[in-house]
Design a protein around this motif. Structure first.
Motif, PDB file in Angstrom:
ATOM      1  N   MET A   1      -3.231 -16.843  14.277  1.00 56.21           N
ATOM      2  CA  MET A   1      -4.200 -15.776  14.012  1.00 56.21           C
ATOM      3  C   MET A   1      -4.405 -14.914  15.259  1.00 56.21           C
ATOM      4  O   MET A   1      -4.559 -13.687  15.160  1.00 56.21           O
ATOM      5  CB  MET A   1      -5.542 -16.375  13.568  1.00 56.21           C
ATOM      6  CG  MET A   1      -5.489 -17.108  12.247  1.00 56.21           C
ATOM      7  SD  MET A   1      -5.003 -15.993  10.905  1.00 56.21           S
ATOM      8  CE  MET A   1      -5.078 -17.113   9.504  1.00 56.21           C
TER       9      MET A   1
ATOM     10  N   GLN B   1       2.407 -14.894   7.712  1.00 56.22           N
ATOM     11  CA  GLN B   1       1.852 -14.874   9.066  1.00 56.22           C
ATOM     12  C   GLN B   1       2.571 -15.875   9.977  1.00 56.22           C
ATOM     13  O   GLN B   1       2.707 -15.638  11.183  1.00 56.22           O
ATOM     14  CB  GLN B   1       0.351 -15.180   9.023  1.00 56.22           C
ATOM     15  CG  GLN B   1      -0.492 -14.038   8.486  1.00 56.22           C
ATOM     16  CD  GLN B   1      -1.950 -14.418   8.323  1.00 56.22           C
ATOM     17  OE1 GLN B   1      -2.272 -15.561   7.973  1.00 56.22           O
ATOM     18  NE2 GLN B   1      -2.850 -13.456   8.558  1.00 56.22           N
TER      19      GLN B   1
ATOM     20  N   ALA C   1      -3.358 -19.897   8.091  1.00 58.00           N
ATOM     21  CA  ALA C   1      -2.365 -18.830   8.145  1.00 58.00           C
ATOM     22  C   ALA C   1      -1.497 -18.851   6.893  1.00 58.00           C
ATOM     23  O   ALA C   1      -1.173 -19.912   6.353  1.00 58.00           O
ATOM     24  CB  ALA C   1      -1.501 -19.002   9.387  1.00 58.00           C
TER      25      ALA C   1
ATOM     26  N   LYS D   1      -8.499 -13.122  12.306  1.00 58.68           N
ATOM     27  CA  LYS D   1      -9.184 -14.412  12.321  1.00 58.68           C
ATOM     28  C   LYS D   1      -9.035 -15.093  10.972  1.00 58.68           C
ATOM     29  O   LYS D   1      -8.829 -14.441   9.940  1.00 58.68           O
ATOM     30  CB  LYS D   1     -10.661 -14.245  12.674  1.00 58.68           C
ATOM     31  CG  LYS D   1     -10.883 -13.748  14.093  1.00 58.68           C
ATOM     32  CD  LYS D   1     -12.357 -13.580  14.412  1.00 58.68           C
ATOM     33  CE  LYS D   1     -12.530 -13.062  15.832  1.00 58.68           C
ATOM     34  NZ  LYS D   1     -13.955 -12.858  16.178  1.00 58.68           N
TER      35      LYS D   1
END
Length: 386
Positions: A297, A311, A307, A303
């Protein structure tokens, strides 16, 4: 007239001839000599006495006027009233009462520095002066000035940086509380040399802005504010000997700070921190990827606690799913609880942990992958149910 007659008339002895006058005439000569000597002695005694009396009088007079003069000198100039107008006086860190007194005199607050030092000494507050800015008045009495320099009367502007804030969060908070432009704060946060950052930080303030309550004044620059935070960090970690403790664990202070920042980000509550730290050390010990969502993150500048698969594909040294070992640096500004947990991890065999109930901050730990998968399923149920 013979020699005897001359001796009688003069009353003298001819010491050179070895003769001494005798008889009635000789005695009479001696008495006359004594009388003359007594008269001479009286004069010799009275003269010094008279001189002494005169000297005492002079010295006494001089002493009186000297006393009056010294009294005038020792009584320091002081203003009699409450003064008028407004003067902002800054007391800097480490300044003595004498130095503050000189500033007050230069600014026209008190009539003399001595009046202030006398007043603060009489009040027993010479050692109670604290850094900060204070509002005083011009032309006020020293005693009143002492009263206005009470720490409780400082011009106080405060902001609080919670544990786990990133630099971006810190900038937002300071901008809101101080009114300083974010661009100015961002630029200042990147000047590692001006902030006093250690070399391993490589100019990045992340991790070194110690979370705490801070006071600021309008005169402080963005650099001043950040430098104070870095200074606070140095003070806090010096108190626990971070360098020595890190060395015993085989790590550098920067690495410990990085571990602490992950601990801060991953822990649901302070009581979990020691075990989260242990998981990190256990994974490092078996050359296992850390696989921390918080670092991913951070790489995305976002935030979250979980994930996504997309990502996880980011090519960043902060992606601990892709790259082994610790990330290059801290991902948050950890508090003292997290730092202490990184230095003193809870003993245990855990390799995995999952925050199964984010709403209630419940985290479970295990050394078995099968149990870990069960924890993940529990998390997904709770997450999907909101």
């Amino acid at each position: 007239m013979n020699d005897l007659d001359m001796d009688f008339l003069t009353g003298s002895d001819d010491e050179g001839s070895g003769r001494r006058s005798r008889g009635s005439s000789g005695r009479s000569g001696k008495r006359g000599g004594r009388r003359r000597r007594r008269r001479r002695n009286r004069g010799g005694f009275l003269a010094p006495m008279l001189a002494l009396i005169i000297l005492v009088g002079v010295v006494g007079g001089a002493g009186y006027y000297g006393y009056v003069w010294l009294s005038d000198v020792m009584v320091a100039d002081d203003f009699p009233g409450q003064g008028s107008g407004e003067v902002v006086i800054e007391i800097k860190e480490g300044q003595s009462a004498t130095e503050v007194a000189q500033t007050l005199e230069e600014k026209g607050v008190v009539a003399s520095a001595r009046a202030f030092t006398n007043a603060i000494g009489d009040a027993g507050k010479s050692s109670s002066l604290q850094p900060g800015e204070y509002k005083l008045r011009k032309g006020m009495s020293a005693a009143l000035a002492v009263g206005l320099l009470d720490p409780q009367k400082r011009i106080q502007n405060r902001f609080v940086i919670p544990e786990g804030y990133r630099v971006s969060d810190v900038i937002n908070t300071i901008a809101k509380e101080t009114g300083k432009p974010k661009s100015e704060l961002l630029k200042a946060s990147r000047d590692g040399e001006a902030l006093g950052l250690p070399a391993p930080a490589k100019g990045k303030a992340e991790g070194y802005l110690f979370p705490a309550a801070y006071e600021f004044t309008d005169r402080m620059s963005a650099t001043d504010i950040f430098a104070n935070m870095v200074e606070r960090y140095e003070k806090e970690v010096s108190a626990i000997d971070l360098e020595g403790a890190a060395k015993k664990l085989g790590f550098t202070p920067h690495q410990i700070l990085t571990i602490a920042s992950i601990v801060e980000a991953e822990s649901g509550k302070p009581s979990d921190m020691g075990r989260v730290a242990r998981v990190i050390y256990n994974r490092l010990g078996i050359n296992m990827h850390l696989r921390m969502d918080s670092t991913v993150m951070y790489a995305h500048n976002t935030k979250g606690i979980a994930a996504t698969h997309k990502q996880l594909e980011i090519k960043s040294p902060y992606n601990t799913y892709k790259y082994q070992g610790l990330p290059p640096g801290p991902i948050t500004n950890p508090g003292m609880n997290a730092i202490k947990a990184a230095l003193n991890p809870t003993p245990g065999p855990w390799i995995f942990f999952v925050t199964t109930d984010p709403k209630n901050a419940i985290t479970k730990f295990t050394e078995h992958e099968s149990e870990f998968n069960q924890f993940k399923a529990e998390f997904e149920r709770n997450w999907n149910n909101g």
